[in-house]
Design a protein around this motif. Structure first.
Motif, PDB file in Angstrom:
ATOM      1  N   ARG A  69      -4.713   6.632 -12.150  1.00  0.00           N
ATOM      2  CA  ARG A  69      -4.695   5.695 -13.288  1.00  0.00           C
ATOM      3  C   ARG A  69      -3.465   4.811 -13.285  1.00  0.00           C
ATOM      4  N   PHE A  70      -2.423   5.221 -12.583  1.00  0.00           N
ATOM      5  CA  PHE A  70      -1.155   4.488 -12.593  1.00  0.00           C
ATOM      6  C   PHE A  70      -0.913   3.721 -11.306  1.00  0.00           C
ATOM      7  N   THR A  71      -2.013   3.321 -10.679  1.00  0.00           N
ATOM      8  CA  THR A  71      -1.901   2.662  -9.390  1.00  0.00           C
ATOM      9  C   THR A  71      -2.782   1.428  -9.331  1.00  0.00           C
TER      10      THR A  71
ATOM     11  N   PRO B 135       0.796  -1.229   0.000  1.00  0.00           N
ATOM     12  CA  PRO B 135       0.000   0.000   0.000  1.00  0.00           C
ATOM     13  C   PRO B 135       0.832   1.284   0.000  1.00  0.00           C
ATOM     14  N   ALA B 136       1.992   1.289   0.641  1.00  0.00           N
ATOM     15  CA  ALA B 136       2.826   2.499   0.655  1.00  0.00           C
ATOM     16  C   ALA B 136       3.268   2.871  -0.762  1.00  0.00           C
ATOM     17  N   LEU B 137       3.562   1.875  -1.587  1.00  0.00           N
ATOM     18  CA  LEU B 137       3.899   2.158  -2.990  1.00  0.00           C
ATOM     19  C   LEU B 137       2.699   2.741  -3.721  1.00  0.00           C
ATOM     20  N   GLY B 138       1.524   2.228  -3.406  1.00  0.00           N
ATOM     21  CA  GLY B 138       0.307   2.764  -3.997  1.00  0.00           C
ATOM     22  C   GLY B 138       0.106   4.212  -3.645  1.00  0.00           C
ATOM     23  N   ASP B 139       0.356   4.572  -2.379  1.00  0.00           N
ATOM     24  CA  ASP B 139       0.234   5.964  -1.954  1.00  0.00           C
ATOM     25  C   ASP B 139       1.244   6.842  -2.675  1.00  0.00           C
ATOM     26  N   LEU B 140       2.478   6.370  -2.787  1.00  0.00           N
ATOM     27  CA  LEU B 140       3.512   7.108  -3.502  1.00  0.00           C
ATOM     28  C   LEU B 140       3.126   7.287  -4.963  1.00  0.00           C
ATOM     29  N   SER B 141       2.627   6.231  -5.563  1.00  0.00           N
ATOM     30  CA  SER B 141       2.224   6.285  -6.964  1.00  0.00           C
ATOM     31  C   SER B 141       1.080   7.266  -7.167  1.00  0.00           C
ATOM     32  N   LEU B 142       0.133   7.277  -6.232  1.00  0.00           N
ATOM     33  CA  LEU B 142      -0.977   8.233  -6.321  1.00  0.00           C
ATOM     34  C   LEU B 142      -0.462   9.658  -6.311  1.00  0.00           C
ATOM     35  N   ASP B 143       0.483   9.940  -5.409  1.00  0.00           N
ATOM     36  CA  ASP B 143       1.030  11.288  -5.288  1.00  0.00           C
ATOM     37  C   ASP B 143       1.808  11.705  -6.530  1.00  0.00           C
ATOM     38  N   LEU B 144       2.598  10.784  -7.075  1.00  0.00           N
ATOM     39  CA  LEU B 144       3.472  11.122  -8.196  1.00  0.00           C
ATOM     40  C   LEU B 144       2.793  11.021  -9.558  1.00  0.00           C
ATOM     41  N   LEU B 145       1.967  10.017  -9.741  1.00  0.00           N
ATOM     42  CA  LEU B 145       1.455   9.717 -11.081  1.00  0.00           C
ATOM     43  C   LEU B 145      -0.056   9.866 -11.232  1.00  0.00           C
TER      44      LEU B 145
END
Length: 144
Positions: free
Chosen positions: A42-44, A29-39
């Motif tokens: 749609r990229f999560t 989930p932490a990667l998902g949160d990072l991905s949400l913030d950065l990308l």
């Protein structure tokens, strides 16, 4: 993988990267949160798996269509018709990672036929088996 030309192997494996990222953002989930913030969303996770999986299954329909161009007569007509099924499946099967995984697995039957009929290169099925296994493994974490 022996016998598979370098370019299709490397590009095919590169095509698995978005599936891998989607699976990782579901599992961690932490990667998902990072991905949400950065990308963005749609990229999560599951959204990426569904969107990219639908695109790639449609792309693979086009590959089978390409093999059909090498066939003749009724055989060509049947392959053209069958080549539309993976894309239609991706769109109309309920937009689920399970449906996509089943679609990719079923596509192997068309790949196998194309290879057996001499329409696909000799290394094709080895590449498809590898890539399909990786894609299906990546789609599994997206199951509801």
């Amino acid at each position: 993988m022996t016998g598979i030309p370098r370019a299709p192997l490397l590009l095919g494996l590169a095509g698995v990267l978005p599936f891998t990222w989607g699976a990782l953002t579901v599992l961690v989930p932490a990667l998902g949160d990072l991905s949400l913030d950065l990308l963005g969303p749609r990229f999560t996770g599951r959204t990426l798996l569904l969107l990219y999986g639908t695109v790639i299954l449609g792309f693979m329909s086009g590959v089978i269509w390409g093999f059909a161009t090498r066939a003749t007569g009724r055989h060509a007509a049947v392959l053209y018709a069958l080549s539309t099924l993976p894309a239609l499946w991706a769109v109309f099967s309920g937009f689920s990672t399970l449906a996509l995984a089943l679609g990719f697995a079923a596509l192997l039957l068309l790949d196998r036929h194309a290879q057996a009929a001499g329409l696909a290169p000799p290394w094709w099925l080895r590449l498809r088996l590898l890539l399909t296994a990786l894609v299906v493994l990546c789609l599994l974490p997206g199951l509801p």
